[in-house]
Design an enzyme around this catalytic site. Structure first.
Site, PDB file in Angstrom:
ATOM      1  N   GLN A  24       2.929  10.079   1.097  1.00 53.44           N
ATOM      2  CA  GLN A  24       4.221   9.405   1.274  1.00 53.44           C
ATOM      3  C   GLN A  24       5.202   9.723   0.149  1.00 53.44           C
ATOM      4  O   GLN A  24       6.400   9.515   0.288  1.00 53.44           O
ATOM      5  CB  GLN A  24       4.035   7.883   1.350  1.00 53.44           C
ATOM      6  CG  GLN A  24       3.304   7.415   2.594  1.00 53.44           C
ATOM      7  CD  GLN A  24       3.192   5.915   2.613  1.00 53.44           C
ATOM      8  OE1 GLN A  24       2.242   5.356   2.067  1.00 53.44           O
ATOM      9  NE2 GLN A  24       4.166   5.240   3.220  1.00 53.44           N
ATOM     10  N   HIS A  59      -4.897   1.879   7.309  1.00 53.88           N
ATOM     11  CA  HIS A  59      -3.520   2.380   7.442  1.00 53.88           C
ATOM     12  C   HIS A  59      -3.247   3.468   6.396  1.00 53.88           C
ATOM     13  O   HIS A  59      -2.724   4.539   6.718  1.00 53.88           O
ATOM     14  CB  HIS A  59      -2.544   1.204   7.300  1.00 53.88           C
ATOM     15  CG  HIS A  59      -1.096   1.578   7.256  1.00 53.88           C
ATOM     16  ND1 HIS A  59      -0.194   1.168   8.220  1.00 53.88           N
ATOM     17  CD2 HIS A  59      -0.377   2.321   6.370  1.00 53.88           C
ATOM     18  CE1 HIS A  59       1.010   1.664   7.924  1.00 53.88           C
ATOM     19  NE2 HIS A  59       0.928   2.355   6.796  1.00 53.88           N
ATOM     20  N   GLU A  60      -3.627   3.191   5.139  1.00 53.15           N
ATOM     21  CA  GLU A  60      -3.358   4.162   4.065  1.00 53.15           C
ATOM     22  C   GLU A  60      -4.234   5.400   4.221  1.00 53.15           C
ATOM     23  O   GLU A  60      -3.785   6.522   3.955  1.00 53.15           O
ATOM     24  CB  GLU A  60      -3.570   3.523   2.686  1.00 53.15           C
ATOM     25  CG  GLU A  60      -2.718   2.288   2.395  1.00 53.15           C
ATOM     26  CD  GLU A  60      -1.243   2.494   2.632  1.00 53.15           C
ATOM     27  OE1 GLU A  60      -0.740   3.631   2.520  1.00 53.15           O
ATOM     28  OE2 GLU A  60      -0.561   1.508   2.972  1.00 53.15           O
ATOM     29  N   HIS A 109      -2.750   7.915   6.505  1.00 56.19           N
ATOM     30  CA  HIS A 109      -1.733   8.782   5.884  1.00 56.19           C
ATOM     31  C   HIS A 109      -2.353  10.065   5.327  1.00 56.19           C
ATOM     32  O   HIS A 109      -1.720  11.115   5.310  1.00 56.19           O
ATOM     33  CB  HIS A 109      -1.026   8.054   4.731  1.00 56.19           C
ATOM     34  CG  HIS A 109       0.063   7.122   5.168  1.00 56.19           C
ATOM     35  ND1 HIS A 109       1.199   7.540   5.825  1.00 56.19           N
ATOM     36  CD2 HIS A 109       0.209   5.777   5.019  1.00 56.19           C
ATOM     37  CE1 HIS A 109       1.987   6.500   6.068  1.00 56.19           C
ATOM     38  NE2 HIS A 109       1.403   5.414   5.584  1.00 56.19           N
ATOM     39  N   CYS A 135       5.464   0.064   7.387  1.00 55.07           N
ATOM     40  CA  CYS A 135       5.144   1.210   6.536  1.00 55.07           C
ATOM     41  C   CYS A 135       6.399   1.586   5.754  1.00 55.07           C
ATOM     42  O   CYS A 135       7.498   1.607   6.317  1.00 55.07           O
ATOM     43  CB  CYS A 135       4.704   2.378   7.427  1.00 55.07           C
ATOM     44  SG  CYS A 135       4.293   3.865   6.501  1.00 55.07           S
ATOM     45  N   LEU A 136       6.217   1.904   4.477  1.00 56.67           N
ATOM     46  CA  LEU A 136       7.374   2.287   3.662  1.00 56.67           C
ATOM     47  C   LEU A 136       8.008   3.581   4.168  1.00 56.67           C
ATOM     48  O   LEU A 136       9.171   3.848   3.884  1.00 56.67           O
ATOM     49  CB  LEU A 136       6.963   2.435   2.190  1.00 56.67           C
ATOM     50  CG  LEU A 136       6.514   1.131   1.508  1.00 56.67           C
ATOM     51  CD1 LEU A 136       6.024   1.406   0.094  1.00 56.67           C
ATOM     52  CD2 LEU A 136       7.634   0.104   1.499  1.00 56.67           C
ATOM     53  N   GLY A 187       0.835  -1.191   0.000  1.00 53.09           N
ATOM     54  CA  GLY A 187       0.000   0.000   0.000  1.00 53.09           C
ATOM     55  C   GLY A 187       0.872   1.243   0.000  1.00 53.09           C
ATOM     56  O   GLY A 187       1.993   1.221   0.512  1.00 53.09           O
TER      57      GLY A 187
HETATM   58 NI    NI Z   1       2.264   3.472   5.652  1.00 51.81          NI
END
Ligand code: NI
Length: 174
Positions: free
Chosen positions: A51, A136-137, A140, A94-95, A46
């Site tokens: 991000q 989660h996304e 963000h 998370c990235l 995701g």
């Molecule tokens: Ni994330």
């Protein structure tokens, strides 16, 4: 298509509330394609526009396992229309928080309404991993990281390690 640089916490751009998408046009579709390419290359399941430094309410997800056909999901201006009282715990990563993972408790099932890349309004029900990844996304888009669901102690410990890792050249043994 192009790979986009992924912001790493702590970065003030990850803490901002993203703006609604006004038009699903060629420019937005190109951003979606670049975000998918960036997510696949990372690799991740995701990625939200903030991000990659873009303040838009847009996210991409693909839960297809290695060897399975790609199954990209793109959500524009997503809104949760229902959350279950029942909760589920997943170990999240998370990235933007590389190499750190922690258990996060969230509603187990959701309904989410969004606009897809063809500018169609959709509403889907999700449970399991998909329910967690969507939440989660979507966090963000409101400047919330999974770290913000942890205790202050745990969050600060991870943030300190991320700052330290940034100051240490890759591969250096210090
Ligand atoms: Ni994330």
């Amino acid at each position: 298509m192009a790979l986009l640089p992924i912001l790493v916490a702590p970065d003030p751009r990850l803490k901002q509330k993203a703006r609604r998408v006004e038009a699903v046009d060629g420019v937005l579709r190109r951003l979606i394609d670049d975000m998918l390419e960036t997510m696949y290359a990372a690799p991740g399941i995701g990625l939200a526009a903030p991000q990659v430094g873009v303040s838009k309410r847009l996210l991409v997800i693909d839960l297809a396992k290695e060897g399975e056909p790609k199954a990209p999901l793109c959500m524009i201006n997503p809104e949760l229309t229902w959350l279950s009282d029942e909760e589920a715990t997943y170990e999240e990563g998370c990235l933007s928080v590389p190499e750190h993972y922690a258990d996060v408790v969230r509603p187990a099932r959701i309904r989410v309404r969004y606009i897809d890349r063809d500018n169609e309004i959709r509403e889907i029900a999700a449970d399991g991993l998909l329910a967690t990844v969507v939440q989660h996304e979507m966090d963000h888009l409101d400047g919330i990281l999974f770290l913000d669901h942890l205790t202050n102690l745990k969050r600060n410990m991870i943030l300190r390690k991320l700052v330290k890792a940034r100051k240490t050249p890759a591969g250096a043994e210090l």
